[in-house]
Design a protein around this motif. Sequence first.
Motif, PDB file in Angstrom:
ATOM      1  N   VAL A 309       0.851  -1.187   0.000  1.00 18.58           N
ATOM      2  CA  VAL A 309       0.000   0.000   0.000  1.00 18.58           C
ATOM      3  C   VAL A 309       0.894   1.247   0.000  1.00 18.58           C
ATOM      4  O   VAL A 309       1.860   1.329   0.764  1.00 18.58           O
ATOM      5  CB  VAL A 309      -0.952   0.001   1.206  1.00 18.58           C
ATOM      6  N   VAL A 310       0.558   2.183  -0.883  1.00 19.97           N
ATOM      7  CA  VAL A 310       1.302   3.443  -1.016  1.00 19.97           C
ATOM      8  C   VAL A 310       0.349   4.593  -0.706  1.00 19.97           C
ATOM      9  O   VAL A 310      -0.787   4.614  -1.189  1.00 19.97           O
ATOM     10  CB  VAL A 310       1.836   3.596  -2.458  1.00 19.97           C
ATOM     11  N   GLY A 311       0.804   5.548   0.089  1.00 18.28           N
ATOM     12  CA  GLY A 311       0.009   6.743   0.358  1.00 18.28           C
ATOM     13  C   GLY A 311       0.282   7.806  -0.689  1.00 18.28           C
ATOM     14  O   GLY A 311       1.387   7.907  -1.214  1.00 18.28           O
ATOM     15  N   SER A 312      -0.731   8.608  -0.990  1.00 22.29           N
ATOM     16  CA  SER A 312      -0.572   9.725  -1.919  1.00 22.29           C
ATOM     17  C   SER A 312      -0.927  11.026  -1.219  1.00 22.29           C
ATOM     18  O   SER A 312      -2.056  11.209  -0.759  1.00 22.29           O
ATOM     19  CB  SER A 312      -1.476   9.540  -3.151  1.00 22.29           C
ATOM     20  N   LEU A 313       0.054  11.917  -1.146  1.00 17.18           N
ATOM     21  CA  LEU A 313      -0.213  13.241  -0.592  1.00 17.18           C
ATOM     22  C   LEU A 313      -1.125  14.032  -1.526  1.00 17.18           C
ATOM     23  O   LEU A 313      -2.109  14.632  -1.121  1.00 17.18           O
ATOM     24  CB  LEU A 313       1.116  13.998  -0.428  1.00 17.18           C
ATOM     25  N   LYS A 314      -0.795  14.003  -2.804  1.00 12.21           N
ATOM     26  CA  LYS A 314      -1.450  14.881  -3.767  1.00 12.21           C
ATOM     27  C   LYS A 314      -2.900  14.495  -4.007  1.00 12.21           C
ATOM     28  O   LYS A 314      -3.782  15.347  -4.023  1.00 12.21           O
ATOM     29  CB  LYS A 314      -0.656  14.836  -5.072  1.00 12.21           C
ATOM     30  N   PHE A 315      -3.153  13.181  -4.195  1.00 13.89           N
ATOM     31  CA  PHE A 315      -4.510  12.742  -4.507  1.00 13.89           C
ATOM     32  C   PHE A 315      -5.258  12.258  -3.268  1.00 13.89           C
ATOM     33  O   PHE A 315      -6.374  11.778  -3.382  1.00 13.89           O
ATOM     34  CB  PHE A 315      -4.482  11.674  -5.598  1.00 13.89           C
ATOM     35  N   ARG A 316      -4.625  12.365  -2.091  1.00 11.24           N
ATOM     36  CA  ARG A 316      -5.302  12.086  -0.821  1.00 11.24           C
ATOM     37  C   ARG A 316      -5.859  10.657  -0.808  1.00 11.24           C
ATOM     38  O   ARG A 316      -6.962  10.406  -0.352  1.00 11.24           O
ATOM     39  CB  ARG A 316      -6.409  13.119  -0.583  1.00 11.24           C
ATOM     40  N   GLN A 317      -5.029   9.739  -1.345  1.00  9.27           N
ATOM     41  CA  GLN A 317      -5.484   8.374  -1.569  1.00  9.27           C
ATOM     42  C   GLN A 317      -4.560   7.360  -0.933  1.00  9.27           C
ATOM     43  O   GLN A 317      -3.424   7.658  -0.580  1.00  9.27           O
ATOM     44  CB  GLN A 317      -5.421   8.055  -3.079  1.00  9.27           C
ATOM     45  N   ALA A 336      -8.978   3.913  -1.327  1.00  8.22           N
ATOM     46  CA  ALA A 336      -9.475   4.892  -0.351  1.00  8.22           C
ATOM     47  C   ALA A 336      -9.185   6.246  -0.969  1.00  8.22           C
ATOM     48  O   ALA A 336      -8.043   6.565  -1.273  1.00  8.22           O
ATOM     49  CB  ALA A 336      -8.787   4.740   0.984  1.00  8.22           C
ATOM     50  N   ASP A 337     -10.225   7.011  -1.195  1.00  9.46           N
ATOM     51  CA  ASP A 337     -10.109   8.263  -1.930  1.00  9.46           C
ATOM     52  C   ASP A 337     -10.479   9.428  -1.022  1.00  9.46           C
ATOM     53  O   ASP A 337     -11.381   9.312  -0.211  1.00  9.46           O
ATOM     54  CB  ASP A 337     -11.064   8.219  -3.130  1.00  9.46           C
ATOM     55  N   ASP A 338      -9.771  10.521  -1.182  1.00  3.65           N
ATOM     56  CA  ASP A 338     -10.067  11.756  -0.459  1.00  3.65           C
ATOM     57  C   ASP A 338     -10.129  11.554   1.060  1.00  3.65           C
ATOM     58  O   ASP A 338     -11.025  12.054   1.732  1.00  3.65           O
ATOM     59  CB  ASP A 338     -11.373  12.381  -0.959  1.00  3.65           C
ATOM     60  N   ILE A 339      -9.150  10.828   1.595  1.00  3.43           N
ATOM     61  CA  ILE A 339      -9.119  10.628   3.048  1.00  3.43           C
ATOM     62  C   ILE A 339      -8.177  11.631   3.710  1.00  3.43           C
ATOM     63  O   ILE A 339      -7.999  11.607   4.924  1.00  3.43           O
ATOM     64  CB  ILE A 339      -8.696   9.191   3.438  1.00  3.43           C
ATOM     65  N   GLY A 340      -7.606  12.537   2.948  1.00  2.00           N
ATOM     66  CA  GLY A 340      -6.639  13.495   3.483  1.00  2.00           C
ATOM     67  C   GLY A 340      -5.282  13.252   2.860  1.00  2.00           C
ATOM     68  O   GLY A 340      -5.069  12.223   2.194  1.00  2.00           O
ATOM     69  N   ARG A 341      -4.370  14.210   3.059  1.00  4.61           N
ATOM     70  CA  ARG A 341      -3.007  14.057   2.530  1.00  4.61           C
ATOM     71  C   ARG A 341      -2.310  12.954   3.321  1.00  4.61           C
ATOM     72  O   ARG A 341      -2.004  13.136   4.499  1.00  4.61           O
ATOM     73  CB  ARG A 341      -2.247  15.372   2.665  1.00  4.61           C
TER      74      ARG A 341
END
Length: 371
Positions: A309-317, A336-341
Amino acid sequence: MRRLLPIAFVLAASAALAQAPKTFDTVASGFERPWAVAFLPGGEFLVTEKPGALRWVSAQGRISAPLSGLPAVEFAGQGGLLDVVVDRDFERTRALSLCFTEPGIGADKGKNGTALARATLKADRSGLENVQVVFRQAPKLAGRHHYGCRIVESADGQTLFLTLGERYSGMKQAQTLDNHLGKVVRVRKDGSAPADNPFAQTAGARPEIYSLGHRNPQGALLDADGRLWVHEHGPQGGDEINLVRPGVNYGWPVITHGKDYGGGKIGDGITHQDGLEQPVWHWTPSIAPSGFAHITSPAYGQAWQGSFVVGSLKFRQLQRVVLQDGRLVGQPQVFADDIGRVRDVRQGPDGLLYVLTEDEPGRLLRLRAAP
Ligand SMILES: [Ca+2]
């Protein structure tokens, strides 16, 4: 009959989607720019905040006052108090590692750089003791960018891997061995370089270097087979996942799948060159990856066990990827979309995924197990 087949397919697909875990519980809320989470016995946590505080979090989610005893941290731009990892034998030793942006002193005044400290957590959890800065990225540079700063303890507990960004202005130096810019280093817990590091016997090389040609790696882990993976921020496009092997050159800034900010070429604008390793995966447009987890537990079902699993700051995913035989299978899947940066994601000792989001108020989230 012919018309039924697509319908059956849609039903099967939506049933699979409905089972994808996507419910988050808030474990704790109210952090200021949280950067990393570490797991303590008894369901407790340590969380770093970029402005410089290290906080203990109770199993019930109570966030402590800042712990005492931290080294001097420079908070500016992308720098500050960054990663924290507790040792595998923490229960016995209470030992941990921190990495952070260290302000320069003396001739280095006005400059800064990534540093690695070792410490023990006081038994009452109120602070750190035996704090020692054991490794410093050299050279320190002026600027506020690309610190890297993820720590991974080796499987035998004898060494630490530390990812180091090229500080942006030091990008060309990511290709040379006389510095720690744009490198992954491997050191013993006292900061010394093991004799079997790939360049330990190379004249003029920094003996701590394990791999080179990185840009700004802010996700790193050892998988269940003991392989070291990192992901790293590209420029405009070209964020990468790399399987890190000793002595290998990952190419930055000679080759990249990204472009310069504004769309210009970087160097000769090439993506491949002999002797320079290709990434296992690259994202364009950039997702701004931070945090990296390997799901070894069965908590999210068989299909998820073994994936990353990779976190995305930009797409908050959060994106799930399957890495097999040194390559990525299929495409990253956003679950998981738009959960925050997303600044950090890790698997906890309970087998569940924990996520730090850095928007106000910074939160520690836990992904609920599959029903
Ligand atoms: Ca690369």
